[in-house]
Design a protein around this motif. Structure first.
Motif, PDB file in Angstrom:
ATOM      1  N   VAL A 172       0.848  -1.194   0.000  1.00 56.51           N
ATOM      2  CA  VAL A 172       0.000   0.000   0.000  1.00 56.51           C
ATOM      3  C   VAL A 172       0.880   1.240   0.000  1.00 56.51           C
ATOM      4  N   HIS A 173       0.243   2.385  -0.337  1.00 55.50           N
ATOM      5  CA  HIS A 173       0.854   3.685  -0.125  1.00 55.50           C
ATOM      6  C   HIS A 173       0.253   4.239   1.156  1.00 55.50           C
ATOM      7  N   ALA A 174       1.100   4.617   2.084  1.00 54.39           N
ATOM      8  CA  ALA A 174       0.613   5.122   3.368  1.00 54.39           C
ATOM      9  C   ALA A 174       1.580   6.168   3.896  1.00 54.39           C
ATOM     10  N   ALA A 175       1.081   6.999   4.784  1.00 52.13           N
ATOM     11  CA  ALA A 175       1.894   8.057   5.390  1.00 52.13           C
ATOM     12  C   ALA A 175       1.762   7.999   6.898  1.00 52.13           C
ATOM     13  N   GLY A 176       2.866   8.360   7.585  1.00 49.84           N
ATOM     14  CA  GLY A 176       2.832   8.415   9.047  1.00 49.84           C
ATOM     15  C   GLY A 176       3.594   7.267   9.670  1.00 49.84           C
ATOM     16  N   THR A 177       2.887   6.460  10.428  1.00 48.05           N
ATOM     17  CA  THR A 177       3.518   5.390  11.180  1.00 48.05           C
ATOM     18  C   THR A 177       3.069   4.023  10.666  1.00 48.05           C
ATOM     19  N   ILE A 178       3.685   2.958  11.244  1.00 50.08           N
ATOM     20  CA  ILE A 178       3.264   1.606  10.890  1.00 50.08           C
ATOM     21  C   ILE A 178       1.788   1.394  11.234  1.00 50.08           C
ATOM     22  N   ALA A 179       1.346   1.989  12.336  1.00 48.95           N
ATOM     23  CA  ALA A 179      -0.074   1.880  12.699  1.00 48.95           C
ATOM     24  C   ALA A 179      -0.953   2.497  11.615  1.00 48.95           C
ATOM     25  N   ASP A 180      -0.514   3.620  11.036  1.00 47.71           N
ATOM     26  CA  ASP A 180      -1.269   4.246   9.950  1.00 47.71           C
ATOM     27  C   ASP A 180      -1.287   3.346   8.721  1.00 47.71           C
ATOM     28  N   ALA A 181      -0.161   2.691   8.434  1.00 48.11           N
ATOM     29  CA  ALA A 181      -0.095   1.804   7.276  1.00 48.11           C
ATOM     30  C   ALA A 181      -1.011   0.594   7.456  1.00 48.11           C
ATOM     31  N   LEU A 182      -1.077   0.055   8.697  1.00 48.48           N
ATOM     32  CA  LEU A 182      -2.002  -1.059   8.957  1.00 48.48           C
ATOM     33  C   LEU A 182      -3.441  -0.651   8.667  1.00 48.48           C
TER      34      LEU A 182
END
Length: 407
Positions: free
Chosen positions: A113-123
């Protein structure tokens, strides 16, 4: 309505009008004051820090004011943003850029995925749900990096045995200490845990905690008296007498017990206090006439088998201790000139007046070797009285066998 009532009514109405006007004025003042109030903050984006002075309340508008475009997957973090606060108080907005990350589960690719912030945000962006004690290899608060590989750790059961109970808990990562902290198990100062607190666990692992304590106790004990045997030429051979009765003593012994899970597994002595000392029993055995029984000839006679003889003055000594040859001083060991008679030589000594000292062994060095007294042998006696009784007499030393320098 009377004139008085009219005046009261007008006064009340005037008061109400004044109150309303004051409220309107206050509200307008607040609005006008807010409209003109500005504050400062920092906007962090793309590796830059942009200082901002604004009166705007909307974080998105502030970001746009800085000329920053926010993509579909980018994240604007307003955790540290507060309207009206200033940069000195940590007022800030952070723009995190989305990066590609990939999740792996048990070594297999799960989702990108494309995500920003932290690992929690990516989850959250990947719509991946972690159940129970499931977690990720890195902490959920870890900031994302481009092309980051994120491993998901699935929880497994670990058995904990403590205080007579067994329980199974979910475990995904961390040390034994972290696991025990999570389930609320405290470790005592002397308690033992296996595996060690710093170890990590694998599926099927078992954590065993043993409660260890140390307790001291005191035990009163009797000190049994011993028996000391001495010899005397005053008493005939075969005669025994009790010179002193024995008496038991008393002591307190302190022990320390090691207790594991309520059972004593070892005990060690850590102290002892003697209250009453034991007194040894003393038995005196007679030796007078013993030569007759052991050599087969009467006092005053000489052996029939001997190697050499010496004749001269003999003195006597006592006092215990250790002889020059290392043997404990006792009757039957005599002091000689070892250059003349080697240690270990078997001798038979009889005085010119017929008094028999009897069989003996050369084991000590006489003081006469250096004092020039002319003495040829010093005979060990049991008491000072026996030494005085002997005095100085001429004797014949019969050498039965030569020694080798040892006793």
């Amino acid at each position: 309505m009377t004139n008085q009532d009219g005046r009261t009514f007008l006064s009340s109405l005037a008061g109400r009008i004044v109150a309303v006007l004051l409220m309107v004025a206050c509200c307008c003042g607040v609005m006008v004051g807010y409209a003109v109030t500005t504050y400062t903050l920092n906007v962090f984006a793309d590796g830059k820090v942009i200082p901002v002075k604004t009166s705007t309340r909307d974080p998105a508008a502030i970001v746009a004011q800085c000329g920053i475009e926010v993509g579909e997957y980018d994240k604007v973090d307003t955790t540290s943003f507060q309207v009206g606060s200033d940069v000195e108080n940590g007022n800030a907005i952070i723009v995190f850029r989305a990066v590609p990350v990939t999740f792996y589960d048990k070594g297999k690719k799960l989702k990108s995925v494309h995500a920003a912030g932290t690992i929690a945000d990516a989850l959250e962006a990947a719509d991946i749900k972690l159940e129970g004690a499931d977690t990720t290899e890195l902490e959920p608060e870890t900031l994302l990096r481009e092309n980051m590989k994120i491993n998901i750790l699935r929880a497994f059961k670990v058995q904990i045995i403590v205080d007579g109970t067994k329980q199974k808990v979910d475990y995904a990562k961390g040390t034994v200490r972290e696991l025990l902290d999570r389930v609320g198990i405290d470790m005592g100062e002397n308690d033992v845990v296996k595996p060690a607190l710093t170890k990590t666990l694998k599926p099927g692992s078992k954590v065993v905690i043993k409660r260890v304590s140390f307790e001291r106790r005191e035990v009163e004990k009797v000190i049994k008296f011993g028996t000391v045997t001495k010899t005397s030429s005053v008493l005939a051979d075969g005669i025994e007498k009790v010179a002193r009765k024995g008496r038991n003593g008393q002591k307190t012994v302190t022990y320390e017990d090691k207790i594991v899970d309520g059972k004593v597994v070892s005990t060690k002595k850590v102290g002892e206090a003697v209250h009453v000392k034991a007194v040894d029993k003393v038995i005196v055995k007679g030796t007078r006439g013993a030569a007759k029984a052991s050599t087969g000839f009467t006092p005053g006679s000489k052996p029939t088998n001997y190697i050499k003889t010496f004749h001269g003055p003999a003195t006597a000594y006592t006092g215990g201790g250790t002889t020059a040859s290392g043997a404990a001083a006792r009757r039957g060991l005599v002091a000689v000139n070892p250059r003349q008679i080697p240690y270990g030589s078997k001798l038979y000594i009889v005085a010119d007046d017929g008094t028999v000292y009897g069989n003996c062994i050369a084991a000590d060095t006489g003081g006469f070797v250096t004092n020039g007294s002319g003495t040829i042998v010093d005979l060990y006696m049991d008491t000072n009285a026996q030494c005085r009784q002997w005095g100085r007499r001429n004797v014949t030393i019969y050498v039965i066998s030569w020694g080798n320098g040892r006793v």
